[in-house]
Design a protein around this motif. Structure first.
Motif, PDB file in Angstrom:
ATOM      1  N   PHE A  71       0.657  -0.742  -0.324  1.00 27.28           N
ATOM      2  CA  PHE A  71       0.220   0.415  -0.404  1.00 27.28           C
ATOM      3  C   PHE A  71       0.748   1.170   0.179  1.00 27.28           C
ATOM      4  O   PHE A  71       1.915   1.029   0.146  1.00 27.28           O
ATOM      5  CB  PHE A  71      -0.822   0.061   0.946  1.00 27.28           C
ATOM      6  CG  PHE A  71      -1.581   1.042   1.829  1.00 27.28           C
ATOM      7  CD1 PHE A  71      -2.715   1.839   0.318  1.00 27.28           C
ATOM      8  CD2 PHE A  71      -1.468   2.317   1.722  1.00 27.28           C
ATOM      9  CE1 PHE A  71      -3.654   3.449   1.137  1.00 27.28           C
ATOM     10  CE2 PHE A  71      -1.338   3.550   1.969  1.00 27.28           C
ATOM     11  CZ  PHE A  71      -2.897   3.449   1.541  1.00 27.28           C
ATOM     12  N   CYS A  72       0.622   1.961  -0.660  1.00 24.85           N
ATOM     13  CA  CYS A  72       1.317   3.861  -0.397  1.00 24.85           C
ATOM     14  C   CYS A  72      -0.146   4.668  -0.990  1.00 24.85           C
ATOM     15  O   CYS A  72      -0.911   4.337  -1.494  1.00 24.85           O
ATOM     16  CB  CYS A  72       1.754   3.754  -1.902  1.00 24.85           C
ATOM     17  SG  CYS A  72       3.121   5.216  -1.668  1.00 24.85           S
ATOM     18  N   GLU A  73       0.041   5.977  -0.192  1.00 29.38           N
ATOM     19  CA  GLU A  73      -0.850   6.501   0.353  1.00 29.38           C
ATOM     20  C   GLU A  73      -0.751   7.836  -1.469  1.00 29.38           C
ATOM     21  O   GLU A  73      -1.223   8.614  -1.245  1.00 29.38           O
ATOM     22  CB  GLU A  73      -1.238   7.648   1.366  1.00 29.38           C
ATOM     23  CG  GLU A  73       0.335   8.349   1.506  1.00 29.38           C
ATOM     24  CD  GLU A  73       0.080   8.901   2.830  1.00 29.38           C
ATOM     25  OE1 GLU A  73      -1.074   9.486   3.956  1.00 29.38           O
ATOM     26  OE2 GLU A  73       1.489   9.621   3.596  1.00 29.38           O
ATOM     27  N   CYS A  74       0.673   7.039  -1.993  1.00 28.28           N
ATOM     28  CA  CYS A  74       0.448   7.992  -3.721  1.00 28.28           C
ATOM     29  C   CYS A  74      -0.551   8.030  -3.918  1.00 28.28           C
ATOM     30  O   CYS A  74      -1.702   6.336  -4.470  1.00 28.28           O
ATOM     31  CB  CYS A  74       1.866   7.698  -4.181  1.00 28.28           C
ATOM     32  SG  CYS A  74       1.929   6.983  -4.533  1.00 28.28           S
ATOM     33  N   PRO A  75      -0.639   8.713  -5.372  1.00 28.37           N
ATOM     34  CA  PRO A  75      -2.245   9.031  -6.175  1.00 28.37           C
ATOM     35  C   PRO A  75      -1.829   7.779  -6.979  1.00 28.37           C
ATOM     36  O   PRO A  75      -2.503   7.132  -7.610  1.00 28.37           O
ATOM     37  CB  PRO A  75      -2.619  10.018  -7.077  1.00 28.37           C
ATOM     38  CG  PRO A  75      -1.487  10.620  -6.306  1.00 28.37           C
ATOM     39  CD  PRO A  75      -0.677  10.087  -5.236  1.00 28.37           C
ATOM     40  N   ALA A  76      -0.283   7.913  -7.502  1.00 23.70           N
ATOM     41  CA  ALA A  76      -0.143   6.600  -8.332  1.00 23.70           C
ATOM     42  C   ALA A  76       0.293   4.930  -8.693  1.00 23.70           C
ATOM     43  O   ALA A  76      -0.735   4.183  -9.118  1.00 23.70           O
ATOM     44  CB  ALA A  76       1.656   6.964  -9.533  1.00 23.70           C
ATOM     45  N   PHE A  77      -0.103   5.220  -6.884  1.00 28.77           N
ATOM     46  CA  PHE A  77      -0.354   3.394  -6.685  1.00 28.77           C
ATOM     47  C   PHE A  77      -1.500   2.883  -7.194  1.00 28.77           C
ATOM     48  O   PHE A  77      -1.534   1.766  -7.782  1.00 28.77           O
ATOM     49  CB  PHE A  77      -0.781   3.520  -4.795  1.00 28.77           C
ATOM     50  CG  PHE A  77      -0.610   1.701  -4.235  1.00 28.77           C
ATOM     51  CD1 PHE A  77       0.339   1.374  -4.180  1.00 28.77           C
ATOM     52  CD2 PHE A  77      -2.037   1.468  -4.624  1.00 28.77           C
ATOM     53  CE1 PHE A  77      -0.101  -0.139  -3.715  1.00 28.77           C
ATOM     54  CE2 PHE A  77      -2.137   0.324  -3.453  1.00 28.77           C
ATOM     55  CZ  PHE A  77      -0.998  -0.504  -3.316  1.00 28.77           C
ATOM     56  N   CYS A  84       4.405   0.772  -7.101  1.00 28.64           N
ATOM     57  CA  CYS A  84       4.677   2.488  -7.167  1.00 28.64           C
ATOM     58  C   CYS A  84       6.090   2.220  -6.430  1.00 28.64           C
ATOM     59  O   CYS A  84       6.854   1.449  -6.402  1.00 28.64           O
ATOM     60  CB  CYS A  84       4.016   3.370  -6.561  1.00 28.64           C
ATOM     61  SG  CYS A  84       3.920   3.814  -4.558  1.00 28.64           S
ATOM     62  N   LYS A  85       6.762   4.230  -7.497  1.00 27.98           N
ATOM     63  CA  LYS A  85       7.875   3.760  -7.130  1.00 27.98           C
ATOM     64  C   LYS A  85       8.217   4.234  -5.580  1.00 27.98           C
ATOM     65  O   LYS A  85       9.097   3.479  -5.168  1.00 27.98           O
ATOM     66  CB  LYS A  85       8.892   5.135  -7.962  1.00 27.98           C
ATOM     67  CG  LYS A  85       8.010   6.115  -7.415  1.00 27.98           C
ATOM     68  CD  LYS A  85       8.110   7.287  -8.209  1.00 27.98           C
ATOM     69  CE  LYS A  85       7.583   8.558  -7.827  1.00 27.98           C
ATOM     70  NZ  LYS A  85       7.948   9.802  -9.138  1.00 27.98           N
ATOM     71  N   HIS A  86       7.429   4.537  -4.837  1.00 28.01           N
ATOM     72  CA  HIS A  86       7.848   4.923  -2.941  1.00 28.01           C
ATOM     73  C   HIS A  86       7.503   3.022  -2.226  1.00 28.01           C
ATOM     74  O   HIS A  86       8.469   3.435  -1.882  1.00 28.01           O
ATOM     75  CB  HIS A  86       6.147   4.985  -2.762  1.00 28.01           C
ATOM     76  CG  HIS A  86       6.465   6.795  -3.353  1.00 28.01           C
ATOM     77  ND1 HIS A  86       5.102   6.893  -4.755  1.00 28.01           N
ATOM     78  CD2 HIS A  86       7.315   7.906  -3.343  1.00 28.01           C
ATOM     79  CE1 HIS A  86       4.881   7.861  -4.743  1.00 28.01           C
ATOM     80  NE2 HIS A  86       6.322   8.109  -4.036  1.00 28.01           N
ATOM     81  N   CYS A  87       6.809   1.825  -3.183  1.00 22.26           N
ATOM     82  CA  CYS A  87       7.489   0.636  -2.553  1.00 22.26           C
ATOM     83  C   CYS A  87       8.266   0.726  -2.671  1.00 22.26           C
ATOM     84  O   CYS A  87       9.367  -0.255  -2.166  1.00 22.26           O
ATOM     85  CB  CYS A  87       6.314   0.175  -3.084  1.00 22.26           C
ATOM     86  SG  CYS A  87       4.158  -0.283  -2.466  1.00 22.26           S
TER      87      CYS A  87
END
Length: 134
Positions: A71-77, A84-87
């Motif tokens: 899970f990521c709270e970014c809009p792209a997730f 996504c890149k944050h993951c």
């Protein structure tokens, strides 16, 4: 142990490269992990490309390191098929801190060859700190 190619497969090549850049730039600001019943619960705060930070959660199999949930709270997730890149940045940082292989090789013969130490040295210009690892 999970390889870079495994993470790239979960994200896609372009997203993996963007996440790897975040990781290398030290954008994973906080990372906590807890193992419960064979599952590794990883939570992080990642600085996005802009000013915003994003909360990331990964669920990994503690034995294999395989991703079981994210899970990521970014809009792209929600718009990507993969992670996504944050993951990606979180997974790479977790793997580094957990004693997994380095970004390019598994050879960490000196402290200054570890990516996190290199980033720390670059961020801190203290001559004493730099000399400590030479």
């Amino acid at each position: 142990m999970i390889s870079n190619n495994d993470i790239k497969e979960a994200a896609g090549s372009v997203t993996y490269e963007r996440g790897r850049q975040l990781y290398e730039n030290g954008s994973v600001l906080e990372l906590d992990a807890e193992c419960i019943d064979g599952k590794e619960y990883v939570e992080s705060t990642v600085q996005g490309s802009g000013r915003k930070t994003y909360e990331v959660k990964l669920l990994l199999n503690a034995m294999s390191g395989e991703l079981e949930g994210s899970f990521c709270e970014c809009p792209a997730f929600y718009s990507y098929e993969g992670i996504c890149k944050h993951c990606v940045a979180t997974w790479l940082q977790y793997r580094e801190e957990d004693g997994g292989e380095g970004e390019e090789t598994g050879d960490h013969s000196t402290p200054d060859s570890i990516p996190g130490v290199q980033r720390g040295i670059k961020k801190r210009t203290s001559p004493e700190l730099t000399a400590l690892f030479q």
